[in-house]
Scaffold this motif. Sequence first.
Motif, mmCIF file in Angstrom:
data_model
loop_
_atom_site.group_PDB
_atom_site.id
_atom_site.type_symbol
_atom_site.label_atom_id
_atom_site.label_comp_id
_atom_site.label_asym_id
_atom_site.label_seq_id
_atom_site.Cartn_x
_atom_site.Cartn_y
_atom_site.Cartn_z
ATOM 1 N N ALA A 263 0.830 -1.205 0.000
ATOM 2 C CA ALA A 263 0.000 0.000 0.000
ATOM 3 C C ALA A 263 0.861 1.251 0.000
ATOM 4 C CB ALA A 263 -0.935 -0.016 1.220
ATOM 5 N N ARG A 264 1.947 1.254 0.783
ATOM 6 C CA ARG A 264 2.862 2.414 0.803
ATOM 7 C C ARG A 264 3.548 2.573 -0.542
ATOM 8 N NH1 ARG A 264 4.212 0.007 5.656
ATOM 9 N NH2 ARG A 264 6.328 -0.528 4.943
ATOM 10 N N LEU A 265 3.879 1.452 -1.181
ATOM 11 C CA LEU A 265 4.523 1.495 -2.486
ATOM 12 C C LEU A 265 3.591 2.113 -3.529
ATOM 13 C CD1 LEU A 265 7.192 0.594 -3.831
ATOM 14 C CD2 LEU A 265 6.112 -1.599 -4.325
ATOM 15 N N ARG A 266 2.314 1.748 -3.464
ATOM 16 C CA ARG A 266 1.339 2.322 -4.400
ATOM 17 C C ARG A 266 1.204 3.823 -4.179
ATOM 18 N NH1 ARG A 266 -2.603 -2.795 -3.204
ATOM 19 N NH2 ARG A 266 -2.180 -3.987 -5.126
ATOM 20 N N GLU A 267 1.295 4.240 -2.918
ATOM 21 C CA GLU A 267 1.184 5.665 -2.610
ATOM 22 C C GLU A 267 2.382 6.424 -3.151
ATOM 23 O OE1 GLU A 267 0.831 8.548 1.351
ATOM 24 O OE2 GLU A 267 0.566 6.374 1.527
ATOM 25 N N VAL A 268 3.580 5.840 -3.022
ATOM 26 C CA VAL A 268 4.797 6.497 -3.505
ATOM 27 C C VAL A 268 4.712 6.741 -5.005
ATOM 28 C CG1 VAL A 268 7.270 6.162 -3.912
ATOM 29 C CG2 VAL A 268 6.300 5.651 -1.660
ATOM 30 N N PHE A 269 4.256 5.729 -5.751
ATOM 31 C CA PHE A 269 4.231 5.842 -7.216
ATOM 32 C C PHE A 269 2.880 6.314 -7.755
ATOM 33 C CE2 PHE A 269 7.842 2.972 -6.583
ATOM 34 C CZ PHE A 269 8.781 3.550 -7.418
ATOM 35 N N ASP A 270 1.900 6.501 -6.855
ATOM 36 C CA ASP A 270 0.578 6.961 -7.269
ATOM 37 C C ASP A 270 0.030 6.082 -8.378
ATOM 38 O OD1 ASP A 270 -1.688 8.526 -7.254
ATOM 39 O OD2 ASP A 270 -0.861 10.025 -8.648
ATOM 40 N N ASP A 271 0.148 4.758 -8.139
ATOM 41 C CA ASP A 271 -0.300 3.796 -9.142
ATOM 42 C C ASP A 271 -0.630 2.498 -8.413
ATOM 43 O OD1 ASP A 271 -0.152 3.336 -12.342
ATOM 44 O OD2 ASP A 271 0.387 1.481 -11.292
ATOM 45 N N ALA A 272 -1.614 1.741 -8.945
ATOM 46 C CA ALA A 272 -1.990 0.473 -8.304
ATOM 47 C C ALA A 272 -0.858 -0.545 -8.358
ATOM 48 C CB ALA A 272 -3.239 -0.094 -8.980
ATOM 49 N N LEU A 273 -0.009 -0.473 -9.393
ATOM 50 C CA LEU A 273 1.189 -1.299 -9.583
ATOM 51 C C LEU A 273 0.850 -2.776 -9.804
ATOM 52 C CD1 LEU A 273 3.677 0.285 -7.017
ATOM 53 C CD2 LEU A 273 3.538 0.678 -9.481
ATOM 54 N N PHE A 274 0.186 -3.413 -8.859
ATOM 55 C CA PHE A 274 -0.160 -4.840 -8.999
ATOM 56 C C PHE A 274 -1.647 -5.010 -8.651
ATOM 57 C CE2 PHE A 274 4.294 -4.544 -7.893
ATOM 58 C CZ PHE A 274 4.890 -5.270 -8.919
ATOM 59 N N VAL A 275 -2.392 -5.626 -9.591
ATOM 60 C CA VAL A 275 -3.844 -5.751 -9.463
ATOM 61 C C VAL A 275 -4.210 -7.233 -9.377
ATOM 62 C CG1 VAL A 275 -6.070 -5.288 -10.558
ATOM 63 C CG2 VAL A 275 -4.201 -3.617 -10.743
ATOM 64 N N ARG A 276 -5.079 -7.556 -8.394
ATOM 65 C CA ARG A 276 -5.461 -8.946 -8.207
ATOM 66 C C ARG A 276 -6.378 -9.410 -9.345
ATOM 67 N NH1 ARG A 276 -4.928 -12.025 -3.994
ATOM 68 N NH2 ARG A 276 -4.497 -10.222 -2.645
ATOM 69 N N THR A 277 -6.063 -10.563 -9.919
ATOM 70 C CA THR A 277 -6.902 -11.205 -10.927
ATOM 71 C C THR A 277 -7.315 -12.572 -10.390
ATOM 72 O OG1 THR A 277 -5.040 -12.250 -12.068
ATOM 73 C CG2 THR A 277 -5.639 -10.014 -12.757
ATOM 74 N N ALA A 278 -7.933 -13.370 -11.243
ATOM 75 C CA ALA A 278 -8.428 -14.674 -10.795
ATOM 76 C C ALA A 278 -7.285 -15.591 -10.344
ATOM 77 C CB ALA A 278 -9.231 -15.345 -11.904
ATOM 78 N N SER A 279 -6.118 -15.463 -10.971
ATOM 79 C CA SER A 279 -5.044 -16.412 -10.671
ATOM 80 C C SER A 279 -3.859 -15.790 -9.924
ATOM 81 C CB SER A 279 -4.537 -17.042 -11.975
ATOM 82 O OG SER A 279 -4.074 -16.032 -12.871
ATOM 83 N N ARG A 280 -3.601 -14.483 -10.120
ATOM 84 C CA ARG A 280 -2.429 -13.893 -9.469
ATOM 85 C C ARG A 280 -2.501 -12.377 -9.526
ATOM 86 N NH1 ARG A 280 2.589 -15.048 -13.678
ATOM 87 N NH2 ARG A 280 1.692 -13.990 -15.494
ATOM 88 N N MET A 281 -1.441 -11.715 -8.984
ATOM 89 C CA MET A 281 -1.342 -10.251 -9.004
ATOM 90 C C MET A 281 -0.671 -9.832 -10.299
ATOM 91 S SD MET A 281 -2.628 -9.222 -6.055
ATOM 92 C CE MET A 281 -1.967 -7.596 -5.688
ATOM 93 N N GLU A 282 -1.402 -9.150 -11.149
ATOM 94 C CA GLU A 282 -0.839 -8.746 -12.438
ATOM 95 C C GLU A 282 -0.328 -7.310 -12.363
ATOM 96 O OE1 GLU A 282 -0.166 -10.396 -15.009
ATOM 97 O OE2 GLU A 282 -1.251 -12.270 -14.642
ATOM 98 N N PRO A 283 0.846 -7.033 -12.988
ATOM 99 C CA PRO A 283 1.417 -5.682 -12.956
ATOM 100 C C PRO A 283 0.670 -4.736 -13.891
ATOM 101 C CG PRO A 283 2.800 -7.116 -14.285
ATOM 102 C CD PRO A 283 1.735 -7.998 -13.673
ATOM 103 N N THR A 284 0.599 -3.494 -13.482
ATOM 104 C CA THR A 284 0.055 -2.446 -14.350
ATOM 105 C C THR A 284 1.125 -2.048 -15.354
ATOM 106 O OG1 THR A 284 0.828 -0.633 -12.966
ATOM 107 C CG2 THR A 284 -1.318 -1.590 -12.403
ATOM 108 N N PRO A 285 0.750 -1.287 -16.385
ATOM 109 C CA PRO A 285 1.771 -0.804 -17.323
ATOM 110 C C PRO A 285 2.905 -0.041 -16.631
ATOM 111 C CG PRO A 285 -0.402 -0.493 -18.251
ATOM 112 C CD PRO A 285 -0.614 -0.951 -16.835
ATOM 113 N N ARG A 286 2.550 0.744 -15.601
ATOM 114 C CA ARG A 286 3.604 1.487 -14.871
ATOM 115 C C ARG A 286 4.556 0.528 -14.180
ATOM 116 N NH1 ARG A 286 7.248 5.220 -14.292
ATOM 117 N NH2 ARG A 286 7.234 6.381 -12.319
#
Length: 308
Positions: free
Chosen positions: A42-65
């Motif tokens: 959560a702190r990492l997402r705040e630093v970069f102002d981006d979700a960074l990793f999003v939960r999907t059905a099978s795993r955490m997928e990275p955002t383009p950023r």
Amino acid sequence: MDIRSVDLNLLVLFDAMARLRSVNKTAEEIGLSQSATSGALARLREVFDDALFVRTASRMEPTPRALELAPAVHRVVQAIQSEILQQPSFDPLRAERTFTILTPDIGEVAFLPGVLRRMRQEAPRVQLHAVSRPRAAAAESLEKGEADLAVGFFPDLQRAGYFQQALFTSSYACVACARNEAAGDRMTLKQYLAARHVVVRPDGREHLLDRYLDDKGWHRAVTLELSHFMSLASILPGSDLVATVPQDIATVLGRLVKVREIALPFRPPQLQVRQFWHRRMQNDPANRWLRDVFYAVNRRDAGAGMPL
């Protein structure tokens, strides 16, 4: 973004997440609980102002950023681990460098031959540069890194900021040309002081024997003063001069030219021969290796003479 606001531990988390795509696996790899890992994410997402990793059905997928950042963050983490946090080491067999040794010419003939033989086997591409410095300049050379080690009699280095290690204790011997009829195997003090002396003072400085004789009020008849001990090899033969020199120099001269050793009419002072290094170099692996070699080769038991 101000780098001071970034916790570098968060980059370790990011790198693990980019590779593992799982909060649980990332927590296991970096040694945090799952809740602590989620909080750090959560702190990492705040630093970069981006979700960074999003939960999907099978795993955490990275955002383009996150995909954009992943290679650079991985390089930073790898560099920190391999270049900054890696314990320093020194491999003498593969090393290609030059060590500078402070030592007078007596040290060059007494200490270096054995060291060079050892280096030929252990460190074939390492070079030595032997230099002599006035007493006042020795400390400065070590302090500034202009020299790696000082080996010999350096009383001025026995002070705070410098480490030292004893190699051996030696003394003085009086030598003359073997054909010098005026010099027998023994002299009285009167004969010794009246003899024609050649005195060696490297760098023009006073030495332990000079102070010893001055304290006794004894003054030699000095005919010649030199700056290098090895000049005696050409000065003494065929002359009526005598020289009182460190025992190692007497030994070396005896191997080069025919000299006679004359018993001194007094007990000369003892020379404490040590190696010195600045405290900056105490934990340096290369300097430690160099010190170990000089100690192993040149350490002597009490009463032992200079090795062949």
